[in-house]
Design a protein around this motif. Structure first.
Motif, PDB file in Angstrom:
ATOM      1  N   TRP A  13       0.846  -1.182   0.000  1.00  0.00           N
ATOM      2  CA  TRP A  13       0.000   0.000   0.000  1.00  0.00           C
ATOM      3  C   TRP A  13       0.886   1.238   0.000  1.00  0.00           C
ATOM      4  O   TRP A  13       2.075   1.165   0.338  1.00  0.00           O
ATOM      5  CB  TRP A  13      -0.916   0.042   1.229  1.00  0.00           C
ATOM      6  N   ILE A  14       0.306   2.356  -0.345  1.00  0.00           N
ATOM      7  CA  ILE A  14       0.978   3.647  -0.206  1.00  0.00           C
ATOM      8  C   ILE A  14       0.227   4.445   0.848  1.00  0.00           C
ATOM      9  O   ILE A  14      -1.012   4.560   0.794  1.00  0.00           O
ATOM     10  CB  ILE A  14       1.024   4.407  -1.541  1.00  0.00           C
ATOM     11  N   ILE A  15       0.980   4.978   1.803  1.00  0.00           N
ATOM     12  CA  ILE A  15       0.383   5.686   2.934  1.00  0.00           C
ATOM     13  C   ILE A  15       0.801   7.151   2.875  1.00  0.00           C
ATOM     14  O   ILE A  15       1.961   7.470   2.578  1.00  0.00           O
ATOM     15  CB  ILE A  15       0.818   5.067   4.276  1.00  0.00           C
ATOM     16  N   LYS A  16      -0.146   8.029   3.184  1.00  0.00           N
ATOM     17  CA  LYS A  16       0.154   9.452   3.288  1.00  0.00           C
ATOM     18  C   LYS A  16      -0.435   9.981   4.588  1.00  0.00           C
ATOM     19  O   LYS A  16      -1.652   9.957   4.791  1.00  0.00           O
ATOM     20  CB  LYS A  16      -0.411  10.227   2.098  1.00  0.00           C
ATOM     21  N   CYS A  17       0.459  10.445   5.467  1.00  0.00           N
ATOM     22  CA  CYS A  17       0.053  11.064   6.726  1.00  0.00           C
ATOM     23  C   CYS A  17       0.142  12.581   6.555  1.00  0.00           C
ATOM     24  O   CYS A  17       1.147  13.090   6.068  1.00  0.00           O
ATOM     25  CB  CYS A  17       0.943  10.600   7.866  1.00  0.00           C
ATOM     26  N   HIS A  18      -0.871  13.295   6.987  1.00  0.00           N
ATOM     27  CA  HIS A  18      -1.004  14.701   6.621  1.00  0.00           C
ATOM     28  C   HIS A  18      -0.634  15.684   7.723  1.00  0.00           C
ATOM     29  O   HIS A  18      -0.782  16.893   7.541  1.00  0.00           O
ATOM     30  CB  HIS A  18      -2.437  14.980   6.178  1.00  0.00           C
ATOM     31  N   GLY A  19      -0.177  15.200   8.875  1.00  0.00           N
ATOM     32  CA  GLY A  19       0.129  16.126   9.952  1.00  0.00           C
ATOM     33  C   GLY A  19      -1.123  16.849  10.409  1.00  0.00           C
ATOM     34  O   GLY A  19      -2.222  16.288  10.449  1.00  0.00           O
ATOM     35  N   ALA A  20      -0.965  18.130  10.729  1.00  0.00           N
ATOM     36  CA  ALA A  20      -2.104  18.921  11.189  1.00  0.00           C
ATOM     37  C   ALA A  20      -3.012  19.361  10.047  1.00  0.00           C
ATOM     38  O   ALA A  20      -4.085  19.931  10.289  1.00  0.00           O
ATOM     39  CB  ALA A  20      -1.602  20.146  11.956  1.00  0.00           C
ATOM     40  N   ASN A  21      -2.599  19.096   8.805  1.00  0.00           N
ATOM     41  CA  ASN A  21      -3.393  19.532   7.656  1.00  0.00           C
ATOM     42  C   ASN A  21      -4.687  18.736   7.498  1.00  0.00           C
ATOM     43  O   ASN A  21      -5.657  19.224   6.920  1.00  0.00           O
ATOM     44  CB  ASN A  21      -2.579  19.413   6.368  1.00  0.00           C
ATOM     45  N   LYS A  22      -4.679  17.496   8.011  1.00  0.00           N
ATOM     46  CA  LYS A  22      -5.832  16.626   7.797  1.00  0.00           C
ATOM     47  C   LYS A  22      -5.854  15.575   8.901  1.00  0.00           C
ATOM     48  O   LYS A  22      -4.800  15.017   9.264  1.00  0.00           O
ATOM     49  CB  LYS A  22      -5.708  15.963   6.419  1.00  0.00           C
ATOM     50  N   HIS A  23      -7.022  15.280   9.428  1.00  0.00           N
ATOM     51  CA  HIS A  23      -7.110  14.370  10.563  1.00  0.00           C
ATOM     52  C   HIS A  23      -7.094  12.910  10.150  1.00  0.00           C
ATOM     53  O   HIS A  23      -6.790  12.042  10.958  1.00  0.00           O
ATOM     54  CB  HIS A  23      -8.378  14.665  11.377  1.00  0.00           C
ATOM     55  N   THR A  24      -7.430  12.628   8.904  1.00  0.00           N
ATOM     56  CA  THR A  24      -7.438  11.242   8.455  1.00  0.00           C
ATOM     57  C   THR A  24      -6.094  10.880   7.816  1.00  0.00           C
ATOM     58  O   THR A  24      -5.288  11.745   7.469  1.00  0.00           O
ATOM     59  CB  THR A  24      -8.565  11.001   7.441  1.00  0.00           C
ATOM     60  N   THR A  25      -5.886   9.586   7.653  1.00  0.00           N
ATOM     61  CA  THR A  25      -4.715   9.058   6.957  1.00  0.00           C
ATOM     62  C   THR A  25      -5.165   8.482   5.619  1.00  0.00           C
ATOM     63  O   THR A  25      -6.188   7.792   5.541  1.00  0.00           O
ATOM     64  CB  THR A  25      -4.025   7.967   7.788  1.00  0.00           C
ATOM     65  N   THR A  26      -4.411   8.771   4.574  1.00  0.00           N
ATOM     66  CA  THR A  26      -4.773   8.339   3.231  1.00  0.00           C
ATOM     67  C   THR A  26      -4.067   7.028   2.899  1.00  0.00           C
ATOM     68  O   THR A  26      -2.846   6.911   3.055  1.00  0.00           O
ATOM     69  CB  THR A  26      -4.396   9.401   2.191  1.00  0.00           C
ATOM     70  N   PHE A  27      -4.844   6.054   2.425  1.00  0.00           N
ATOM     71  CA  PHE A  27      -4.313   4.762   2.010  1.00  0.00           C
ATOM     72  C   PHE A  27      -4.621   4.581   0.523  1.00  0.00           C
ATOM     73  O   PHE A  27      -5.784   4.657   0.115  1.00  0.00           O
ATOM     74  CB  PHE A  27      -4.927   3.622   2.819  1.00  0.00           C
ATOM     75  N   ILE A  28      -3.596   4.325  -0.264  1.00  0.00           N
ATOM     76  CA  ILE A  28      -3.734   4.185  -1.705  1.00  0.00           C
ATOM     77  C   ILE A  28      -3.409   2.753  -2.099  1.00  0.00           C
ATOM     78  O   ILE A  28      -2.323   2.245  -1.777  1.00  0.00           O
ATOM     79  CB  ILE A  28      -2.813   5.161  -2.452  1.00  0.00           C
ATOM     80  N   ASP A  29      -4.339   2.118  -2.769  1.00  0.00           N
ATOM     81  CA  ASP A  29      -4.137   0.760  -3.268  1.00  0.00           C
ATOM     82  C   ASP A  29      -3.511   0.866  -4.658  1.00  0.00           C
ATOM     83  O   ASP A  29      -4.187   1.230  -5.619  1.00  0.00           O
ATOM     84  CB  ASP A  29      -5.472   0.026  -3.341  1.00  0.00           C
ATOM     85  N   PRO A  30      -2.209   0.547  -4.804  1.00  0.00           N
ATOM     86  CA  PRO A  30      -1.566   0.699  -6.118  1.00  0.00           C
ATOM     87  C   PRO A  30      -2.036  -0.329  -7.141  1.00  0.00           C
ATOM     88  O   PRO A  30      -1.838  -0.130  -8.338  1.00  0.00           O
ATOM     89  CB  PRO A  30      -0.077   0.519  -5.803  1.00  0.00           C
ATOM     90  N   MET A  31      -2.656  -1.414  -6.674  1.00  0.00           N
ATOM     91  CA  MET A  31      -3.143  -2.423  -7.604  1.00  0.00           C
ATOM     92  C   MET A  31      -4.479  -1.998  -8.232  1.00  0.00           C
ATOM     93  O   MET A  31      -4.662  -2.033  -9.439  1.00  0.00           O
ATOM     94  CB  MET A  31      -3.311  -3.771  -6.883  1.00  0.00           C
TER      95      MET A  31
END
Length: 708
Positions: A13-31
């Motif tokens: 998976w690809i993960i993106k943590c946004h710090g204080a910019n966004k409360h959720t964490t983004t998970f990207i399925d590359p498949m």
């Protein structure tokens, strides 16, 4: 766990943590190319430096809290708070990469964080240093580094107590125990030099530790534009020499800006012998590249940019403790062999025998020649091997329906692939070089001949259809910015001239080197100030006795090989004025001849349906827009481009590129001038890592090899 996406621990998976910019964490399925947002308390409000062994390295910019998070158990391993930001408003601290001596669940784990201080007014590095700590230390220890050692954005790996950090042209090797003691004990290992084509303004150099070995993976692209080439080397620890490799076996490498990981591919459900890489940066899209060493192809997919103003980075999460999965590989498609080396040297795939009452050479030659315009390129090649009288119809062979093929190297075994894009057929050919010189770089193609360069900088002109080979002297200045190369005629012709163009990195001029067949060295023929800079990403074109070079703004420089003089077509207004020139990574430029005219093609990218074709009016000295190809087909590639009368009505007024989508029948991606659209989405295509259009030369020189 329900808080993570389904199947999270069974695939990358690809993960993106946004710090204080966004409360959720983004998970990207590359498949599946899908995006999910999850609210995970432990990650909320944190930035992520990267992921190693299923541990996220997280940092809270506000509280300065710093810790590793095990995504399986959500266990935290705390680290000391990172140092405060600099007090000066024009300075910034950047953490560029990190390395671990062991997994964070080991008590002796040490963390080394590479850090730079940058002056934001002039973007100069003020200071660079390592921050080091062991688990449960009260603070980070600072180890200053020489500012001349440029490691900004480099990545690092640790093996056998040594920290390997990649730089611009070298790898620095630090003793880890010395760093933890606050001292610098380092040595430098030069990275391998290998010329690339066209000019590479940017090289991503990534280190990977895999099965006790150190690899360097180099990705080449234009500024922030698409990647166009890749090579990989393994370090011989004892001799400190880099050895080029063409396979990573059953492994898969996942590379990001902050870290890299090597895993057994079947454990995580991906194809083996592949490198997976995602880009980092702003813009309207993010790309995930896959480089397959089995067939030397590159594919990519697009994932949506979450927020262009979000400065947090993407990182790979690759599970390491999950059951193995079965991967369904694509079935191998049979290919034909054009000139497989056999005792009888038959050029056909299969030796066909039949009983005939009369020899073939009894057929009237005029009847034989009337068949040629209806033959494909391959059938015309077979035609010439039937008998000597048929081979004597060499002039008529050129009337056969021939069009360019894509030539590329799939494996380093002395063979190349030839893809006939109009018929969807693929052939294997021996290009005539000894296997020791492979892999090769294809630099230019013309009249059935290809200029190739091997890993040792040896250069050859080869005709892959009849295995003729002409060796060229080495060109020493390939370590400069190589702009392009072309030739006037086939090397067996007495008037053949090969010209190489190099951008002088010292003064910015274009240096030119000339070679005639039979000469032992290149002749440096131009050293005055050149009016031509910078050159576009396309080879020069030999047109009406002179070499035409396209600039990035659409200006034309002309070099006369007889008088050895440059001139700019100063009356010709560039396509782009100086303040209008697009970013060099955003647009591809091509220069070629079409029916006695010089044309340029400008393509912004694969997703904007905007291709501009312009023709040079030599009388008015101006560019004229071309809206219709009038029955012609263009075959475009920066190394060599061709214009051909459309062999079929369905191919009329179209542009073909050196990318194809893999299916039962391989077909090139095309652009239709009439509809102003591409035929397929380029995310579904494959591009050979190194390839060139080959215009088949159907005249065979070895007449005595043909039957009577």
């Amino acid at each position: 766990m329900d808080m993570f996406p389904s199947n999270f621990f069974y695939q990358p998976w690809i993960i993106k943590c946004h710090g204080a910019n966004k409360h959720t964490t983004t998970f990207i399925d590359p498949m599946k190319k899908t995006v999910e947002e999850k609210n995970i308390v432990e990650i909320k409000g944190k930035f992520c430096f990267g992921c190693i062994d299923e541990w996220l390295f997280l940092w809270d910019e506000q509280s300065k809290e710093c810790f590793f998070l095990d995504l399986n158990s959500l266990l935290k391993v705390h680290l000391p708070s990172l140092p405060e930001e600099p007090s000066s408003p024009i300075e910034e601290i950047h953490f560029t990469n990190f390395s671990l001596t062991s997994s964070p669940n080991h008590a002796n784990c040490a963390v080394i964080l590479h850090t730079v201080k940058i002056d934001t007014e002039n973007f100069e590095v003020q200071e660079q240093f390592f921050l080091c700590c062991q688990l449960h230390d009260a603070r980070w220890d600072k180890v200053s580094l020489d500012i001349d050692q440029k490691f900004i954005g480099a990545n690092s790996v640790i093996l056998d107590g040594k920290l390997y950090t990649s730089g611009d042209c070298c790898v620095m090797v630090f003793d880890v125990l010395s760093l933890l003691a606050g001292q610098v004990d380092a040595r430098t290992i030069s990275t391998p030099k290998l010329p690339q084509f066209p000019i590479n303004n940017m090289v991503d150099q990534n280190l990977v530790e895999s099965c006790g070995r150190i690899y360097v993976v180099r990705l080449y692209h234009f500024c922030v534009g698409p990647i166009n080439n890749i090579d990989i080397y393994c370090l011989d620890i004892s001799s400190h020499e880099w050895l080029r490799v063409d396979s990573i076996g059953n492994r898969a490498f996942f590379i990001s800006d902050m870290s890299s990981v090597s895993v057994c591919a079947t454990d995580v459900g991906v194809e083996c012998n592949c490198i997976y890489y995602h880009t980092f940066g702003g813009g309207s899209e993010e790309r995930i590249y896959k480089f397959c060493f089995d067939d030397h192809t590159m594919t990519f997919s697009i994932i949506p940019t979450i927020d262009e103003n979000d400065r947090s980075r993407l990182c790979w999460f690759v599970p390491t403790r999950r059951p193995k999965r079965t991967i369904m590989g694509s079935s191998a498609q049979p290919t034909n062999v054009l000139n497989e080396v056999k005792a009888d040297k038959v050029i056909m795939e299969n030796k066909i025998t039949s009983n005939v009452s009369r020899p073939w050479n009894d057929l009237p030659l005029d009847l034989v020649e009337s068949l040629l315009p209806h033959l494909s390129s391959v059938d015309a090649l077979r035609f010439s091997t039937v008998c000597k009288s048929w081979n004597l119809a060499s002039d008529s062979i050129q009337k056969a329906k021939k069009w360019p093929w894509i030539m590329y190297q799939e494996k380093s075994d002395g063979t190349c692939k030839l893809l006939d894009p109009l018929n969807g057929k693929e052939y294997t050919t021996n290009v005539g070089l000894p296997s020791s010189v492979f892999p090769i770089r294809m630099l230019c193609s013309k009249d059935g001949w290809v200029i190739v360069l091997d890993a040792a900088n040896a250069m050859f002109m080869v005709n892959p259809l009849n295995e003729d080979v002409v060796e060229l002297p080495p060109l020493e200045d390939f370590d400069e910015d190589f702009c392009g190369i072309t030739f006037t005629s086939i090397p067996t012709s007495p008037d053949c001239v090969v010209l190489a163009f190099c951008a002088n990195i010292t003064n910015g001029n274009i240096d030119i080197y000339k070679w005639h067949p039979g000469e032992e060295d290149w002749t440096f023929i131009y050293d005055d100030e050149s009016p031509m800079r910078p050159a576009a990403k396309t080879n020069p074109v030999f047109f009406q006795g002179e070499f035409y070079c396209l600039g990035e703004g659409g200006e034309l420089g002309v070099f006369n090989p007889v008088e050895e003089t440059w001139r700019m077509l100063d009356k010709l207004r560039p396509v782009y004025m100086e303040d209008e020139v697009p970013h060099t990574g955003d647009e591809d430029c091509y220069l070629l001849e079409l029916d006695g005219n010089l044309i340029s093609v400008f393509k912004h990218n694969y997703f904007d349906n905007d291709i501009r074709i312009i023709k040079l009016d030599t009388e008015k000295m101006e560019w004229i827009p071309v809206k219709d190809l009038a029955g012609w087909t263009l075959f475009l590639d920066p190394r060599s481009s061709f214009a051909k009368p459309s062999p079929r009505k369905s191919w009329s007024n179209k542009i073909l590129f050196t990318v194809f989508y893999s299916s039962t029948i391989k077909t090139c991606a095309t652009y239709c001038m009439e509809s102003k659209r591409y035929d397929i989405h380029f995310c579904d295509t494959k591009k050979p890592i190194d390839c060139v259009w080959l215009d088949p030369n159907l005249i065979r020189k070895c007449l005595m090899d043909a039957p009577c």
